[in-house]
Design a protein around this motif. Structure first.
Motif, PDB file in Angstrom:
ATOM      1  N   LYS A  23       0.830  -1.208   0.000  1.00  0.00           N
ATOM      2  CA  LYS A  23       0.000   0.000   0.000  1.00  0.00           C
ATOM      3  C   LYS A  23       0.858   1.250   0.000  1.00  0.00           C
ATOM      4  O   LYS A  23       0.501   2.256  -0.640  1.00  0.00           O
TER       5      LYS A  23
ATOM      6  N   ASP B 238       1.886   2.059  -3.454  1.00  0.00           N
ATOM      7  CA  ASP B 238       0.759   2.569  -4.218  1.00  0.00           C
ATOM      8  C   ASP B 238       0.483   4.031  -3.867  1.00  0.00           C
ATOM      9  O   ASP B 238       0.189   4.847  -4.752  1.00  0.00           O
TER      10      ASP B 238
ATOM     11  N   ASN C 299       0.922   6.052  -7.259  1.00  0.00           N
ATOM     12  CA  ASN C 299      -0.345   6.098  -7.982  1.00  0.00           C
ATOM     13  C   ASN C 299      -0.730   7.549  -8.269  1.00  0.00           C
ATOM     14  O   ASN C 299      -0.922   8.337  -7.348  1.00  0.00           O
TER      15      ASN C 299
END
Length: 401
Positions: free
Chosen positions: A323, A326, A330
């Protein structure tokens, strides 16, 4: 001549007197006062008779200069994006370090302790009694309970100091401040009046989300989050599923919860068998069996504790790192989502007007020059043609003799 001639005579501010009527006092003080009065009168007349200055000629900026300015705006946006990205990585690294430290200090010791295991055993028993003997629903409910504990013991205390959604807000505001500073250096660089440059920024959309904002409105808002379109953009980014600040530890806890639930069910079954045997053999022997079972269970738990902690640590770190990456990379839901939303809009608006570098075109290949064949000039009538060897071995030249 008894009056002053020239421009002084036409000045309406002074009623000139004839020179013959001037006082004859030789005092220098009176003379100086008279000279000063004359000079003031001349200055007043000159100021009134001065024609008005023409309005300044507006500065005309060429289209090529505006294209270069647009290129500098795009470059400023890219530089601000790079610095904001480095800043977000530093803050995200700090957040990860704090989460690791608190997981190691608070959650893992709590999870692997004796009394926590006792409490989890009671919860697993209760889950199974309410699930009509189904095994996996109890495991899922235990995972949810452990996830809540991880949130309370690790993520929320760390969030009081730093959290991903706060990092996203700080990074986005840093981008706007850096862009503002670099834009201030562009007008003096090209000699562009400030009002014309501001009008150019007004024509560049920075936020299309209602109510919308131009680049000028974005970089002049103070504080930045007081700009309505900017506040609407931040709100929308926070509400995207999987955005910064919505991470949960369920993926990392579920495998450990499943293993823990299975071992607790086995322990509960062993206790039930031991209780039934102790009831059959009598009070004294049953007490011995119960104590022996409890001692064996405690020893088994203590032996399994390092393995359990290692498994929990590995699962939590793996889920957290996934996570974390990300959130860092992202462009839609990570901590740079606000920066990318602004920079892509600004740079995309100028993509068709920025000055493109000149394309290199290789020169056309030149064809080798071919010498024309030698021309034979016929001699005049009656003159013989004499053949002469030229400088080249394969060419002949002819001359008239």
């Amino acid at each position: 001549m008894n009056r002053v001639k020239g421009p002084l005579a036409t000045c309406p501010l002074v009623d000139w007197m004839p020179l013959s009527k001037l006082p004859n006092e030789p005092a220098m003080l009176n003379l100086r006062a008279l000279i000063i009065a004359l000079l003031v009168a001349v200055a007043g007349c000159a100021s009134k008779e001065r024609p008005p200055e023409p309005p300044p000629t507006p500065v005309v900026i060429s289209q090529s200069t505006w294209r270069q300015i647009d290129s500098d705006i795009v470059a400023a946006s890219k530089d601000a994006t790079g610095e904001a990205k480095d800043y977000s990585r530093e803050l995200m690294q700090r957040w990860r370090t704090l989460v690791y430290q608190r997981t190691e200090a608070e959650f893992i010791p709590w999870f692997s302790s004796y009394w926590t295991r006792q409490w989890l055993t009671m919860k697993v028993t209760w889950y199974q009694l309410n699930a009509e003997g189904a095994k996996y629903p109890a495991v899922d409910r235990l995972a949810l309970y452990l996830q809540e504990q991880y949130q309370d013991r690790v993520l929320e205390p760390v969030a009081k100091e730093i959290r991903p959604d706060w990092i996203m807000a700080q990074t986005t505001q840093l981008y706007v401040r850096l862009l503002r500073e670099q834009l201030q250096d562009i007008p003096p660089r090209y000699g562009v009046p400030l009002d014309q440059f501001d009008n150019r920024l007004q024509d560049i959309p920075a936020i299309e989300l209602e109510p919308g904002a131009s680049l000028y409105q974005l970089v002049t808002a103070e504080p930045i989050d007081s700009q309505p379109a900017y506040a609407a953009l931040v709100t929308r980014l926070h509400n995207i599923p999987g955005a910064a600040g919505t991470w949960s530890a369920q993926a990392g806890i579920t495998p450990v919860a499943r293993m823990t639930s299975e071992s607790l069910v086995t322990e509960r079954t062993t206790r039930g068998v031991a209780g039934a045997v102790s009831a059959m053999v009598g009070r004294a022997a049953g007490l011995v069996i119960s104590l022996g079972t409890a001692a064996f269970t405690a020893m088994l738990r203590e032996n399994e504790r390092p393995k359990m902690e290692a498994q929990l640590r590995s699962n939590l770190h793996a889920a957290f790192d996934e996570k974390w990456l990300d959130l860092v990379h992202n462009p839609k839901t990570g901590v740079m989502a606000g920066v990318y939303a602004l920079s892509e809009q600004i740079e995309g608006s100028l993509a068709s007007t920025v000055m493109q570098p000149a394309r290199y075109e290789p020169p056309a290949q030149e064809q080798p020059l071919q010498e024309p064949p030698p021309q034979v000039v016929p001699p005049p009538d009656g003159q013989p043609m004499q053949r002469q060897q030229g400088n080249s071995d394969d060419e002949d030249s002819y001359q008239l003799w």
